[in-house]
Design a protein around this motif. Structure first.
Motif, PDB file in Angstrom:
ATOM      1  N   GLN A  21      -9.894 -13.693  -7.902  1.00  0.00           N
ATOM      2  CA  GLN A  21      -9.507 -13.850  -9.401  1.00  0.00           C
ATOM      3  C   GLN A  21      -9.442 -13.132  -9.906  1.00  0.00           C
ATOM      4  OE1 GLN A  21     -12.839 -15.648 -11.432  1.00  0.00           O
ATOM      5  NE2 GLN A  21     -13.016 -17.600 -10.361  1.00  0.00           N
ATOM      6  N   ARG A  22      -9.874 -12.008  -9.542  1.00  0.00           N
ATOM      7  CA  ARG A  22      -8.529  -9.865 -10.237  1.00  0.00           C
ATOM      8  C   ARG A  22      -9.008  -8.936  -9.239  1.00  0.00           C
ATOM      9  NH1 ARG A  22      -5.836  -9.363 -15.218  1.00  0.00           N
ATOM     10  NH2 ARG A  22      -7.020  -7.454 -15.772  1.00  0.00           N
ATOM     11  N   THR A  23      -7.823  -8.791  -8.517  1.00  0.00           N
ATOM     12  CA  THR A  23      -7.709  -8.170  -7.699  1.00  0.00           C
ATOM     13  C   THR A  23      -7.449  -6.573  -8.136  1.00  0.00           C
ATOM     14  OG1 THR A  23      -5.512  -8.368  -7.395  1.00  0.00           O
ATOM     15  CG2 THR A  23      -6.852  -9.577  -5.425  1.00  0.00           C
ATOM     16  N   GLY A  24      -7.483  -5.862  -7.692  1.00  0.00           N
ATOM     17  CA  GLY A  24      -7.289  -4.398  -8.068  1.00  0.00           C
ATOM     18  C   GLY A  24      -6.436  -3.863  -8.795  1.00  0.00           C
ATOM     19  N   ASP A  25      -4.804  -5.000  -8.236  1.00  0.00           N
ATOM     20  CA  ASP A  25      -3.811  -4.849  -9.576  1.00  0.00           C
ATOM     21  C   ASP A  25      -3.738  -5.919  -9.708  1.00  0.00           C
ATOM     22  OD1 ASP A  25      -3.755  -7.666  -7.356  1.00  0.00           O
ATOM     23  OD2 ASP A  25      -1.829  -6.561  -6.263  1.00  0.00           O
ATOM     24  N   GLY A  26      -4.880  -6.942 -10.377  1.00  0.00           N
ATOM     25  CA  GLY A  26      -4.633  -7.870 -11.502  1.00  0.00           C
ATOM     26  C   GLY A  26      -4.430  -9.580 -11.360  1.00  0.00           C
ATOM     27  N   ARG A  27      -3.435  -9.691 -10.034  1.00  0.00           N
ATOM     28  CA  ARG A  27      -3.279 -10.488  -9.142  1.00  0.00           C
ATOM     29  C   ARG A  27      -4.438 -11.435  -8.974  1.00  0.00           C
ATOM     30  NH1 ARG A  27       2.004  -9.136  -7.653  1.00  0.00           N
ATOM     31  NH2 ARG A  27       0.709  -7.330  -6.321  1.00  0.00           N
ATOM     32  N   GLU A  28      -4.804 -12.935  -9.396  1.00  0.00           N
ATOM     33  CA  GLU A  28      -5.303 -13.398  -7.745  1.00  0.00           C
ATOM     34  C   GLU A  28      -5.110 -14.005  -6.317  1.00  0.00           C
ATOM     35  OE1 GLU A  28      -6.862 -18.156  -8.355  1.00  0.00           O
ATOM     36  OE2 GLU A  28      -6.040 -17.557  -9.965  1.00  0.00           O
ATOM     37  N   VAL A  29      -5.873 -13.422  -5.852  1.00  0.00           N
ATOM     38  CA  VAL A  29      -5.435 -13.517  -4.043  1.00  0.00           C
ATOM     39  C   VAL A  29      -6.300 -15.200  -3.689  1.00  0.00           C
ATOM     40  CG1 VAL A  29      -7.558 -12.421  -3.358  1.00  0.00           C
ATOM     41  CG2 VAL A  29      -5.551 -12.240  -1.418  1.00  0.00           C
ATOM     42  N   SER A  30      -5.158 -15.572  -2.816  1.00  0.00           N
ATOM     43  CA  SER A  30      -5.729 -17.178  -2.546  1.00  0.00           C
ATOM     44  C   SER A  30      -6.570 -16.875  -1.075  1.00  0.00           C
ATOM     45  CB  SER A  30      -4.668 -17.965  -2.066  1.00  0.00           C
ATOM     46  OG  SER A  30      -3.648 -17.411  -1.295  1.00  0.00           O
ATOM     47  N   VAL A  31      -7.509 -17.792  -0.460  1.00  0.00           N
ATOM     48  CA  VAL A  31      -7.893 -18.090   0.462  1.00  0.00           C
ATOM     49  C   VAL A  31      -7.243 -17.671   1.689  1.00  0.00           C
ATOM     50  CG1 VAL A  31      -9.685 -19.283   2.470  1.00  0.00           C
ATOM     51  CG2 VAL A  31     -10.245 -19.897  -0.307  1.00  0.00           C
ATOM     52  N   ARG A  32      -6.310 -18.557   1.825  1.00  0.00           N
ATOM     53  CA  ARG A  32      -5.355 -18.314   2.364  1.00  0.00           C
ATOM     54  C   ARG A  32      -5.380 -16.648   3.000  1.00  0.00           C
ATOM     55  NH1 ARG A  32      -3.444 -21.838   6.320  1.00  0.00           N
ATOM     56  NH2 ARG A  32      -3.903 -24.037   5.085  1.00  0.00           N
ATOM     57  N   ASP A  33      -4.152 -16.157   1.300  1.00  0.00           N
ATOM     58  CA  ASP A  33      -3.745 -14.702   1.578  1.00  0.00           C
ATOM     59  C   ASP A  33      -5.128 -13.727   1.960  1.00  0.00           C
ATOM     60  OD1 ASP A  33      -1.394 -15.866   1.031  1.00  0.00           O
ATOM     61  OD2 ASP A  33      -1.981 -15.675  -1.366  1.00  0.00           O
ATOM     62  N   LEU A  34      -6.188 -14.366   1.744  1.00  0.00           N
ATOM     63  CA  LEU A  34      -7.469 -13.306   1.843  1.00  0.00           C
ATOM     64  C   LEU A  34      -7.981 -13.601   3.463  1.00  0.00           C
ATOM     65  CD1 LEU A  34      -9.147 -10.814   1.056  1.00  0.00           C
ATOM     66  CD2 LEU A  34     -10.949 -12.475   0.263  1.00  0.00           C
ATOM     67  N   ALA A  35      -7.856 -15.040   4.015  1.00  0.00           N
ATOM     68  CA  ALA A  35      -7.611 -15.078   5.752  1.00  0.00           C
ATOM     69  C   ALA A  35      -6.815 -14.433   6.569  1.00  0.00           C
ATOM     70  CB  ALA A  35      -7.849 -16.148   5.555  1.00  0.00           C
ATOM     71  N   ASP A  36      -5.194 -14.340   5.657  1.00  0.00           N
ATOM     72  CA  ASP A  36      -5.112 -13.664   6.576  1.00  0.00           C
ATOM     73  C   ASP A  36      -4.203 -11.946   6.500  1.00  0.00           C
ATOM     74  OD1 ASP A  36      -3.543 -15.816   7.179  1.00  0.00           O
ATOM     75  OD2 ASP A  36      -1.460 -15.645   5.559  1.00  0.00           O
ATOM     76  N   ALA A  37      -4.808 -11.457   5.457  1.00  0.00           N
ATOM     77  CA  ALA A  37      -4.618 -10.052   5.610  1.00  0.00           C
ATOM     78  C   ALA A  37      -6.484  -9.446   6.160  1.00  0.00           C
ATOM     79  CB  ALA A  37      -5.402  -9.448   4.146  1.00  0.00           C
ATOM     80  N   ALA A  38      -7.399 -10.251   6.521  1.00  0.00           N
ATOM     81  CA  ALA A  38      -8.118 -10.292   7.753  1.00  0.00           C
ATOM     82  C   ALA A  38      -8.281 -10.593   8.865  1.00  0.00           C
ATOM     83  CB  ALA A  38      -9.395 -10.796   6.943  1.00  0.00           C
ATOM     84  N   GLY A  39      -7.121 -11.598   8.450  1.00  0.00           N
ATOM     85  CA  GLY A  39      -6.916 -11.667  10.581  1.00  0.00           C
ATOM     86  C   GLY A  39      -7.863 -12.807  11.044  1.00  0.00           C
ATOM     87  N   CYS A  40      -8.726 -13.716   9.930  1.00  0.00           N
ATOM     88  CA  CYS A  40      -9.301 -14.643  10.187  1.00  0.00           C
ATOM     89  C   CYS A  40      -9.252 -15.842   9.774  1.00  0.00           C
ATOM     90  CB  CYS A  40     -11.221 -14.065   9.902  1.00  0.00           C
ATOM     91  SG  CYS A  40     -11.264 -14.084   7.738  1.00  0.00           S
ATOM     92  N   HIS A  41      -9.489 -17.095   9.783  1.00  0.00           N
ATOM     93  CA  HIS A  41      -9.303 -18.238   9.443  1.00  0.00           C
ATOM     94  C   HIS A  41      -9.469 -18.495   8.225  1.00  0.00           C
ATOM     95  CE1 HIS A  41      -9.104 -22.818   9.526  1.00  0.00           C
ATOM     96  NE2 HIS A  41      -8.045 -22.831  10.743  1.00  0.00           N
ATOM     97  N   PRO A  42      -9.198 -19.333   7.388  1.00  0.00           N
ATOM     98  CA  PRO A  42      -9.454 -19.197   6.052  1.00  0.00           C
ATOM     99  C   PRO A  42     -10.827 -19.831   5.745  1.00  0.00           C
ATOM    100  CG  PRO A  42      -7.483 -19.686   6.698  1.00  0.00           C
ATOM    101  CD  PRO A  42      -7.644 -19.336   7.608  1.00  0.00           C
TER     102      PRO A  42
END
Length: 98
Positions: A21-42
């Protein structure tokens, strides 16, 4: 081929939700965005958020922590002989002998 890595254990599903809900840069990250960053399925991220799943590979855990802007060990614990990984539960039916 890389040697198999011990899985990492999520410290807290609630903490993951809060950090999303509040990442290190202050913005929210979605499940899909986090999955893309991790290289896994949402769905894996979704299961981590709800507590249905507690583990991820080291590479996935590192990518998730990096995307959320926290150190790896803020969100994850190493596993090994002294700290075994929990057994993942499955909703699938197990085969029974006839």
């Amino acid at each position: 081929m890389r040697p198999q890595q011990n899985p990492m254990v999520l410290v807290s599903a609630d903490l993951l939700v809060q950090l999303m809900q509040r990442t290190g840069d202050g913005r929210e990250v979605s499940v899909r965005d986090l999955a893309d960053a991790a290289g896994c399925h949402p769905s894996k991220i979704g299961h981590l958020r709800t507590g249905e799943r507690e583990t991820a590979t080291h590479d996935e855990a590192l990518a998730i922590a990096k995307r959320l802007g926290v150190d790896l060990l803020v969100l994850w614990e190493h596993t090994g002989r002294a700290n075994p990984a929990p057994a993942e539960q499955s909703d699938h039916l197990a085969a029974v002998p006839a």
